[in-house]
Every structure is written in C-alpha cells, then in structure tokens.
Design an enzyme around this catalytic site. Structure first.
Site, PDB file in Angstrom:
ATOM      1  N   LEU A  18     -52.499  16.071  -9.091  1.00 33.43           N
ATOM      2  CA  LEU A  18     -53.735  15.786  -9.820  1.00 33.43           C
ATOM      3  C   LEU A  18     -54.685  16.973  -9.794  1.00 33.43           C
ATOM      4  O   LEU A  18     -55.359  17.260 -10.783  1.00 33.43           O
ATOM      5  CB  LEU A  18     -54.439  14.564  -9.219  1.00 33.43           C
ATOM      6  CG  LEU A  18     -53.794  13.195  -9.447  1.00 33.43           C
ATOM      7  CD1 LEU A  18     -54.652  12.111  -8.813  1.00 33.43           C
ATOM      8  CD2 LEU A  18     -53.603  12.925 -10.927  1.00 33.43           C
ATOM      9  N   ASP A  37     -56.147  25.116  -1.171  1.00 29.36           N
ATOM     10  CA  ASP A  37     -55.019  24.309  -0.704  1.00 29.36           C
ATOM     11  C   ASP A  37     -54.483  24.931   0.575  1.00 29.36           C
ATOM     12  O   ASP A  37     -54.789  26.082   0.899  1.00 29.36           O
ATOM     13  CB  ASP A  37     -53.922  24.216  -1.770  1.00 29.36           C
ATOM     14  CG  ASP A  37     -53.255  22.845  -1.797  1.00 29.36           C
ATOM     15  OD1 ASP A  37     -52.867  22.363  -0.715  1.00 29.36           O
ATOM     16  OD2 ASP A  37     -53.116  22.259  -2.887  1.00 29.36           O
ATOM     17  N   ASP A  61     -58.207  24.457   4.656  1.00 29.37           N
ATOM     18  CA  ASP A  61     -58.004  23.196   5.354  1.00 29.37           C
ATOM     19  C   ASP A  61     -59.325  22.445   5.250  1.00 29.37           C
ATOM     20  O   ASP A  61     -60.324  22.840   5.856  1.00 29.37           O
ATOM     21  CB  ASP A  61     -57.648  23.458   6.812  1.00 29.37           C
ATOM     22  CG  ASP A  61     -57.513  22.178   7.636  1.00 29.37           C
ATOM     23  OD1 ASP A  61     -57.815  21.085   7.115  1.00 29.37           O
ATOM     24  OD2 ASP A  61     -57.131  22.286   8.817  1.00 29.37           O
ATOM     25  N   VAL A  62     -59.347  21.371   4.493  1.00 33.17           N
ATOM     26  CA  VAL A  62     -60.621  20.701   4.208  1.00 33.17           C
ATOM     27  C   VAL A  62     -61.232  20.022   5.424  1.00 33.17           C
ATOM     28  O   VAL A  62     -62.406  19.650   5.400  1.00 33.17           O
ATOM     29  CB  VAL A  62     -60.492  19.678   3.044  1.00 33.17           C
ATOM     30  CG1 VAL A  62     -60.139  20.372   1.746  1.00 33.17           C
ATOM     31  CG2 VAL A  62     -59.489  18.577   3.388  1.00 33.17           C
ATOM     32  N   TYR A 153     -55.164   4.986   4.826  1.00 29.70           N
ATOM     33  CA  TYR A 153     -55.463   5.503   3.491  1.00 29.70           C
ATOM     34  C   TYR A 153     -56.482   4.613   2.765  1.00 29.70           C
ATOM     35  O   TYR A 153     -57.444   5.105   2.166  1.00 29.70           O
ATOM     36  CB  TYR A 153     -54.160   5.590   2.698  1.00 29.70           C
ATOM     37  CG  TYR A 153     -54.254   6.249   1.353  1.00 29.70           C
ATOM     38  CD1 TYR A 153     -54.228   7.637   1.229  1.00 29.70           C
ATOM     39  CD2 TYR A 153     -54.322   5.490   0.188  1.00 29.70           C
ATOM     40  CE1 TYR A 153     -54.274   8.253  -0.009  1.00 29.70           C
ATOM     41  CE2 TYR A 153     -54.375   6.090  -1.062  1.00 29.70           C
ATOM     42  CZ  TYR A 153     -54.351   7.469  -1.155  1.00 29.70           C
ATOM     43  OH  TYR A 153     -54.404   8.066  -2.396  1.00 29.70           O
ATOM     44  N   LYS A 157     -60.159   5.815   1.550  1.00 28.25           N
ATOM     45  CA  LYS A 157     -60.523   5.801   0.137  1.00 28.25           C
ATOM     46  C   LYS A 157     -61.694   4.862  -0.135  1.00 28.25           C
ATOM     47  O   LYS A 157     -62.520   5.123  -1.019  1.00 28.25           O
ATOM     48  CB  LYS A 157     -59.306   5.423  -0.716  1.00 28.25           C
ATOM     49  CG  LYS A 157     -58.224   6.497  -0.746  1.00 28.25           C
ATOM     50  CD  LYS A 157     -58.754   7.836  -1.236  1.00 28.25           C
ATOM     51  CE  LYS A 157     -57.651   8.799  -1.616  1.00 28.25           C
ATOM     52  NZ  LYS A 157     -58.166  10.107  -2.067  1.00 28.25           N
ATOM     53  N   SER A 188     -46.159  11.075 -10.516  1.00 34.86           N
ATOM     54  CA  SER A 188     -46.185  12.331  -9.771  1.00 34.86           C
ATOM     55  C   SER A 188     -44.883  12.463  -9.004  1.00 34.86           C
ATOM     56  O   SER A 188     -44.070  11.523  -8.957  1.00 34.86           O
ATOM     57  CB  SER A 188     -47.360  12.346  -8.784  1.00 34.86           C
ATOM     58  OG  SER A 188     -47.141  11.396  -7.751  1.00 34.86           O
TER      59      SER A 188
END
Length: 245
Positions: A18, A37, A61-62, A153, A157, A188
């Site tokens: 995405l 990324d 690395d977020v 997850y 979210k 995907s």
C-alpha cells in the site's frame, strides 16, 4: 493542474504494498516523495522506479523517534518542505491469544501504535510552523470489528483511530489536518498467500463481491492529502467494499 503539484510527502512502509501504491499515485499527481522503510536496498529500488528527482529513500525503523525525525528532516533538506505524512508502516504477528507471545504483542503495538505516534509528532512539529499540512494514518477494518488471531493488530489499529482523533483536535487550529484510512480485504502479496478457502470466505463477506486493489486505497489517500478534503479532520474512511457495514 495535478492535485499535489509542488508538495512533498513522506510515506513510511513505502517500499512495497500500500505504501508504494500511495507513493506512485502521489508522484503521478505532482508530488515529491520520501520513502521510509526497514530494507534500504528495497526502498532505494522503489524510489528509483518512481523516477529520478522525485523520490528519495531512507532506512527508517518507525519505533525509533530519532529515525522518524531524521526521515521527515530528509524531506525538508532534499525537497524543501513537508506537506503530507502517511503513517503506513506495519507488521503482523498473528496468533490466538493463548499462543501469542508477549514479544509478538509488543512488536505489533510498537510498530503500529508507537510508530504512528512518532510519525504524527515529527510531522506536526514541522507542519504547525507552516500553518498547513495533511497527515494520514493507516488503521484497518480489524480495528473496527476485531479479528480472531489479531488481538495485537486489532488493538493497535483501534488505537490509531483514537490517536488520530485526539491528535487532530490538538493541531486543527494550526492548519494541520489528520485523518485515517481503514482498509478491508485488499489484494497484496500477503493476502494472496492465504489458503484459497480462507480467501474465498473473506471475499464472501464483501457485498461488492471482490477484494480491493492497492490503487483504490491510494485514491483515498490522495483525496485526504489534497485540498479536496480541506474541511475534513479526525475522520476514518473505510475502504472495504462494504464489508461489515
């Protein structure tokens, strides 16, 4: 004139999926993009495919606030500003609650929830000085209805929805808009690896009778990034084909 002419966007998780689809759409509409990324080589290859002079690649690395700050700073130093931030980076570590390890829980919460917070905070610090900007967070249908095997997850979210609304209230008066997208079943590499019977059962839940394409999520991201959504903030837009209405 293209919708994003002269604007600069940062997209986390931008090397594939995405994130890359959003980057492609933004570039097609006149934007310059910085992709962040974990795999630098893959990110550089993605930037090269987007075209010379319109895309830059940064390893990021977020979960590290320092690395996210460096990522948004790259947009300013390379392209002269930051107009759009897409917090898209994500991972899955699916398992039932009985089998899920604490580390699997922590990893998903860190990447999605802390990573999104790092992105919002770093981008908003720049945008508030410019009195304009659009931040787009990636939630999920899993944060709305809950999915078996995704307590980590789904929690992350759902948290992104609350974070989006709280942050949007903090910066709305400064001209910064923050919205979220909640995709459903999107085609995907990850979803196509599902066993056929699982895939078929999920498609059967979609009133439109098919999975979505990455470009259909990118179109909504474009809308939220552009002036077409100039009076929208704190919203969550479902891109689900009507699944779980």
């Amino acid at each position: 004139m293209a919708l994003l002419t002269g604007r600069t966007a940062v997209i986390t998780g931008g090397a594939q999926g995405l994130g890359y689809a959003i980057a492609e759409r933004f570039v097609a509409e006149g934007a310059q993009v910085v992709l962040g990324d974990l795999d630098l080589e893959a990110t550089q290859a993605a930037a090269a495919r987007l075209g010379a002079g319109v895309a830059a690649a940064v390893r990021c690395d977020v979960t590290s606030s320092a690395e996210v700050s460096s990522l948004v700073d790259t947009a300013v130093t390379t392209f002269g500003g930051l107009d759009i931030m897409v917090n898209n980076a994500g991972i899955t570590r699916d398992a039932t609650m009985r089998k899920m390890t604490e580390d699997q829980f922590d990893q998903v919460i860190a990447v999605h929830l802390k990573g999104t917070w790092n992105g919002i905070r770093a981008a908003a610090a720049i945008m508030r000085e410019n009195k304009s900007g659009a931040i787009i967070n990636m939630s999920s249908l899993s944060g709305k209805v809950g999915m078996i095997g995704q307590t980590n997850y789904s929690a992350a979210k759902a948290g992104i929805v609350g974070m989006t609304k709280a942050a949007a209230k903090e910066v709305a008066h400064l001209g910064v808009r923050i919205n979220a997208i909640a995709p459903g079943l999107i085609r995907s590499a990850m979803t196509e690896a599902m066993p056929q019977r699982i895939w078929d059962s999920k498609v059967a839940e979609v009133p439109m009778g098919r999975a979505g394409e990455p470009g259909e999520v990118a179109s909504v991201a474009l809308f939220l990034a552009s002036d077409l959504s100039s009076y929208m903030t704190g919203t969550v837009m479902d891109v689900t084909g009507g699944r779980f209405m």
